[in-house]
Structure formats: C-alpha cells, structure tokens
Write a protein that holds these residues in place. Structure first.
Motif, PDB file in Angstrom:
ATOM      1  N   TRP A 573      46.608  35.925  33.102  1.00 40.23           N
ATOM      2  CA  TRP A 573      45.954  36.074  34.198  1.00 40.23           C
ATOM      3  C   TRP A 573      46.140  35.367  35.377  1.00 40.23           C
ATOM      4  N   LEU A 574      45.739  36.031  36.340  1.00 36.97           N
ATOM      5  CA  LEU A 574      46.155  35.453  37.744  1.00 36.97           C
ATOM      6  C   LEU A 574      45.064  35.726  38.935  1.00 36.97           C
ATOM      7  N   LEU A 575      45.121  35.119  39.998  1.00 36.62           N
ATOM      8  CA  LEU A 575      44.599  35.174  41.328  1.00 36.62           C
ATOM      9  C   LEU A 575      45.386  36.363  41.944  1.00 36.62           C
ATOM     10  N   ASP A 576      44.798  37.338  42.387  1.00 34.83           N
ATOM     11  CA  ASP A 576      45.404  38.573  42.834  1.00 34.83           C
ATOM     12  C   ASP A 576      45.074  38.799  44.362  1.00 34.83           C
ATOM     13  N   PHE A 577      45.575  38.662  45.546  1.00 30.47           N
ATOM     14  CA  PHE A 577      44.913  39.157  46.928  1.00 30.47           C
ATOM     15  C   PHE A 577      46.002  40.103  47.785  1.00 30.47           C
ATOM     16  N   ASP A 578      45.430  40.640  48.747  1.00 24.46           N
ATOM     17  CA  ASP A 578      46.130  41.214  49.665  1.00 24.46           C
ATOM     18  C   ASP A 578      45.547  41.159  51.011  1.00 24.46           C
ATOM     19  N   SER A 580      43.345  43.201  52.092  1.00 24.01           N
ATOM     20  CA  SER A 580      41.988  43.756  52.312  1.00 24.01           C
ATOM     21  C   SER A 580      41.163  43.626  50.961  1.00 24.01           C
ATOM     22  N   SER A 581      41.677  42.838  49.907  1.00 22.23           N
ATOM     23  CA  SER A 581      41.086  42.582  48.855  1.00 22.23           C
ATOM     24  C   SER A 581      41.374  41.273  48.212  1.00 22.23           C
ATOM     25  N   SER A 582      40.353  40.638  47.201  1.00 24.34           N
ATOM     26  CA  SER A 582      41.038  39.544  46.539  1.00 24.34           C
ATOM     27  C   SER A 582      40.035  39.654  45.158  1.00 24.34           C
ATOM     28  N   ASN A 583      41.038  39.528  44.054  1.00 19.62           N
ATOM     29  CA  ASN A 583      40.437  39.433  42.623  1.00 19.62           C
ATOM     30  C   ASN A 583      41.066  38.877  41.677  1.00 19.62           C
ATOM     31  N   GLN A 584      40.506  38.782  40.588  1.00 18.19           N
ATOM     32  CA  GLN A 584      41.133  38.110  39.337  1.00 18.19           C
ATOM     33  C   GLN A 584      41.863  39.113  38.528  1.00 18.19           C
ATOM     34  N   ASN A 585      42.985  39.121  38.278  1.00 18.14           N
ATOM     35  CA  ASN A 585      43.683  40.283  37.772  1.00 18.14           C
ATOM     36  C   ASN A 585      44.527  39.885  36.462  1.00 18.14           C
TER      37      ASN A 585
END
Length: 601
Positions: A573-578, A580-585
C-alpha cells in the motif's frame, strides 16, 4: 575622588533637569534635536553593555506586554557571541552586521496605462527620485508623469541599492516589471506554502507570471498570523535564481512589520518570520510545536489563493486524533489512528552524484534538509528467501534523478518479493525499517497480514492527511479540490534556484530545481487542515518503475510514498497523488517510491 564624581553626577542631573539637553566631553551646546551628545577626545569611545547571546535571550523581552513592551524598544547591547551591536525593535533583535549587499533594479523603463492617476505609492517595491544623487524620494501621493526618473529598491535595514535611471512613458499596457524566476503563470501553477525551521526567519520569495492587479495579505494578523511579515520587493540577493544563490537567512526584513502589500503585473514579494519559533512542547521531537499561519493572494480583484505558512521542523499532525472525519467513509468517528509526519522525505547520507545506490542499515536512513527535496527511492522492503549475499537490497536507497534510465540489476530475482510477505515476516518490522530510530513508515492497516482492500477506519495515512476520507475498495480517486493543493513550496531552497523541467520519462516542465542532482527538489502536494491551518508538503518526486528496470517516471507531476502494509503477495500500500487527484493505492513491491516517516507514539 568618589565624592567628586558623586557631586559631578549631581550637577549634571540638575543641569539636565534645567536644560533638558546635555553635552558630555566638551562645553559645546548640544544640537537642537539632541537630548544627549557625547564628544570624544579622539582617544576614547562609548562602550555599550556587553552580553553573550545566551545572556541576551535570558532577558526574555519577547514575553513583555504593554506598556513594558513599548518601553523596551530601542534597547541596545554589544553581543559578544556574534561581535555585533544589536537593537531590540519590540519584536526581535536587529543586528547591524546583517549584510546589505544589493544590486540596483534592472529596469530601465516602465510603461504605464494611459492615465494621470498613477502615483509613486502604487509601486511599493521602488522609490522614485527626480535626481541621481541627493534629494528626497517622491512621496507616495506624488503623481508620476511621463519622463525620466531614478529608481531604487527598498532594502533591508536602512540600506538602499544604488539608483538606476528609468524612463517612464504612457502606453496601453499596465506597468511592466520583468520577473526572471522560472515557472508558469499564477493561474496555472500557484505557490501553495512556505516553510521555516524553528531557528529560521529569512525571506521566502513568491514569484509568478501574472497580469492585472494583485494583493497579498496576512490572515488573522493579530492571532496566528502575528509571526509573519511581508515585503513588496523581490529580494536583494544579487545571485537569486542562479545556480548559486545566497542563503535566505542572510536576507532579513525591515524594522516595520507589513501585513498587506499590492502590485500590478507579475507577482513578486517576500514573506518572512519576525521571530524564531520557541513554542516549547516536550511532546515534540525538537522540543517546539510548529506554528502555522496563512497569506492570501487575490489576483484581478477576484481569484484568491492561500499560501499556507509553517515554522517548525518537528513532526506534527495535519489531522489529530481529536479531529472528526469530515464526510466520506467513517464520517462522524474520531481519527484514532492519526499520526505525526516528518516534514522531510527520507534519504541515505551516502548517496552522492557518483554513488547511485546504497545498502542502508536497519534504521539507517536520514532526512533531507528541505521539504521540497525528493530524497531517495526505496523498494517496499522484502527480499527472496534465497537472497544470500544480496540481503542488503531489502533496504537499498536509489538516487532520485541519476540515472534517469534503467538501473542494471533492478529486475533480478533477489530484488523481487517472496509470496505472502508482510512487513513483520522477519521477526518484527525493524528488519526492514529504514526510518531513523524512533521513526517508522506509516501503515494502511496492520503489518502482519495481507489485506487487498482497506477502509479509512484502519489507515494511518488516510486518517492523518485526508479531509474527506473514502473506502479504498471502491477505487475512488479524490480530486485535489478539498483542502489539498498542488503547486510550488517556498522553503528557502526551491524558491531561490531556477525552476526547470524534471528529468526522466514524462518529467513535468517548470517543476524542479537542481533537477539532475542528488539534491533535486520538486513541486508537490500540500495537505491542510482548514480548521487549524496545519499543513504538510510532499514533493512530487516521481518513481522508479519495476517493469522498466527502475526507469525514472513522472517526476514533478506524480508522488508515491510507501507504507509498511501489504495488499497481497506482490503489492504494497502507498499514498498516491498527481496534479489532479490524491488517493490510497497499491503497487508492486519492487517499484521504487519515496518514504515519509512518522514519529513513534
């Protein structure tokens, strides 16, 4: 002899009471503007009280309240620690040793709109003069007519840069003042925050392309914003925005505190802290609790953005356990798993331009020194059981920018994870942990089992950073429109170097400084708490892709931060963002992502 000195002092006191003016050292009358004058016989001078820096701090003048606070203003000492004369201005000690090395403004012409209502006060970053030398600057309400002027920039303390001739003319555009800093327009890429360590107070420069009028203003100037000040000038460092700028801490602020500035055309101003952070709190790792404030920037009398300011390097909460969920999954419950994040990414102290990867010891990582710096890339942390001499790869740090292409050996067996591995496979997480002693990677659920879906109720990552939470099993991507902001961060490093294109595959333009070095820094995402103003910046460092031999991808536009929780036999699991978005992936264990540590409770 003592009796003579005593009677002499009495006579001087009576004379002072009768005349209200005194000269010591001669029989000359004092000047009309003097209450006391000292005249030397060329062999003696005046000696100020001598104090060490520690003795000065023991005066604790910052704790004074009115009327004592005002009465203390103007107190002077000679600081034997620094070898400088210092004056208390009511808020901070001002040293006469602060350098005033400046360059004159580069403008030789200004173009105003066709109006006769332009005044000198409309451009607070300059003083306007009719003559090159001598004479007073034009008052703020003086109308600027077409013609030749001399201009100079406001400079820290009582220094002023040399004057440069400027021709003022009238045409269609509003005043044009060049800004040499790279980056996009304010509407495209905004400055989202500014950062100082506890002991820092120097300038943080906000510069961006824009048009029309703009206003920058400190929010809540009597409360949370009371430790900030503004300056409507672009800085006085002659090497600003070059490969070798000066130290931001060498460029402080004038005596008078300013809470609101305005300008026209390109946005260019400075933010500074007026005092060091001494918010003592034994629960924090540096002994001080970080403090927060905000500066709003309004462009073209409408569009408004906020610059979230932080002073203090201790790990801190964005959302604390006492904060409620704010909608989304888990709404109404407390954030019992919220944790305190370091403001810095993790790296390996041995990484250099020539050492591109290094096997880090258990708890052997170290923090970068600026929030915008990428740090190192790390794999999730698990080796195959037959790794043998390659066991050190479970904690190997990789260079953040070099090489941008594939890394030899990245795809070999010893790097890939064993089936059903969890963080605690090797008798506790310390076997894998690269964070320093007393720190660890955050979790997305437990570290002793596999869980392919994860709710907000079990995630330290989501409870700590996300204003609106969600259940990751639904595959939601949370748009960055709810107290998460993507942009530039002024930390005394990123705001002083030329902004350029990030290296690697799909590297973003106008997103990186020192792009091809181990000290590369990026734009990124700022997580904020709208109720407390607390904030945390994480750079969009990109990642090294497992299926492309560790090739560098997405720098300046994507950020991926490892947790210590396993999703399945192949993914963590990781923190994932760019942008336009931010999520848990979740992603393959052999990908190379950054690490952001949390403080152990």
């Amino acid at each position: 002899m003592r009796r003579n000195l005593f009677f002499s002092a009495i006579i001087i006191m009576f004379a002072a009471g009768a005349q209200a003016q005194v000269t010591i050292g001669s029989l000359n009358d004092p000047q009309p503007f003097s209450i006391l004058e000292l005249e030397s016989n060329s062999t003696r001078g005046m000696r100020l009280p001598q104090m060490t820096a520690a003795q000065r701090e023991a005066l604790n003048l910052g704790a004074l309240v009115e009327p004592a606070k005002t009465k203390a203003m103007g107190l002077q000492i000679f600081n034997t620690t620094t070898g400088c004369v210092e004056t208390w201005n009511g808020e901070v000690w001002i040293s006469v040793c602060i350098p005033c090395t400046v360059t004159p403004p580069s403008q030789t012409s200004m173009v105003f709109s066709n109006t006769s209502s332009i005044t000198a006060g409309d451009y607070p970053q300059f003083r306007f003069y009719r003559a090159a030398a001598g004479g007073e600057p034009l008052p703020d309400d003086a109308a600027l007519e077409a013609g030749d002027y001399y201009i100079s920039a406001f400079v820290n303390m009582y220094c002023e840069s040399s004057r440069t001739q400027c021709t003022v003319s009238f045409a269609n555009p509003v005043v044009t003042i060049p800004v040499t800093q790279g980056g996009g327009s304010w509407n495209a890429v905004k400055w989202v925050g500014a950062f100082w360590r506890d002991d820092q107070t120097g300038e943080r420069i906000i510069a961006s392309q824009s048009s029309g009028n703009w206003v920058a203003e400190i929010e809540d100037e009597d409360g949370a914003g009371s430790w900030l000040t503004l300056d409507g000038n672009g800085g006085y460092d002659p090497n600003i925005w070059t490969a070798a700028p000066g130290d931001a801490e060498d460029y402080q602020f004038p005596f008078n505190r300013v809470t609101r500035i305005q300008g026209s055309g390109n946005i260019l101003f400075r933010i500074g802290a007026i005092s060091k952070n001494t918010s003592a709190d034994a629960d924090y790792d540096t002994g001080n609790r970080p403090r927060y404030a905000r500066v709003t920037v309004t462009v073209n009398s409408g569009a408004q953005s906020t610059i979230y300011c932080r002073q203090g390097e201790s790990a801190d909460y964005v959302f604390s356990p006492s904060d409620n969920f704010n909608g989304g999954t888990g709404s109404g419950g407390s954030r019992n798993l919220a944790v305190r994040f370091s403001p810095y990414n993790l790296t390996d102290r041995d990484l250099t331009e020539s050492i591109l990867s290094h096997a880090t010891g258990i708890n052997g990582g170290t923090f970068v020194d600026r929030p915008t710096k990428a740090g190192a890339f790390w794999q999730w942390g698990v080796d195959k059981s037959n790794a043998g001499t390659y066991a050190g790869n479970i904690r190997r740090a990789y260079h953040p920018s070099n090489p941008p292409g594939g890394i030899y050996g990245w795809d070999r067996d010893y790097i890939y994870p064993e089936s059903n591995d969890t963080w605690n496979k090797f008798t506790g997480s310390d076997r894998l942990e690269t964070c320093p002693q007393g720190w660890r990677r955050p979790t997305v659920g437990d570290t002793v089992s596999l869980h392919d879906t994860q709710t907000a109720g079990g995630s330290e990552l989501m409870q700590s950073l996300f204003y609106t939470t969600f259940d990751s099993s639904s595959g939601n991507n949370l748009n960055i429109n709810n107290h998460r902001y993507f942009g530039y961060y002024a930390d005394g490093y990123f705001d002083r170097l030329p902004i350029t294109v990030a290296v690697g595959y799909n590297g973003s333009g106008n997103s990186a400084v020192s792009a091809s070095t181990v000290n590369v820094a990026m734009d990124g995402i700022l997580y904020t708490n709208p109720n407390t103003g607390a904030s945390l910046f994480i750079p969009a460092a990109g990642y090294r892709h497992d299926t492309e031999d560790g090739r560098l991808n997405g720098c300046g536009g994507v950020g991926r931060v490892w947790s210590s929780s396993a999703a399945n036999e192949n993914n963590g699991w990781l923190l994932d963002f760019d942008r336009s978005s931010s999520n848990q992936n979740k992603a393959n264990h052999s990908d190379g992502f950054t690490v952001r540590c949390i403080r152990e409770k």
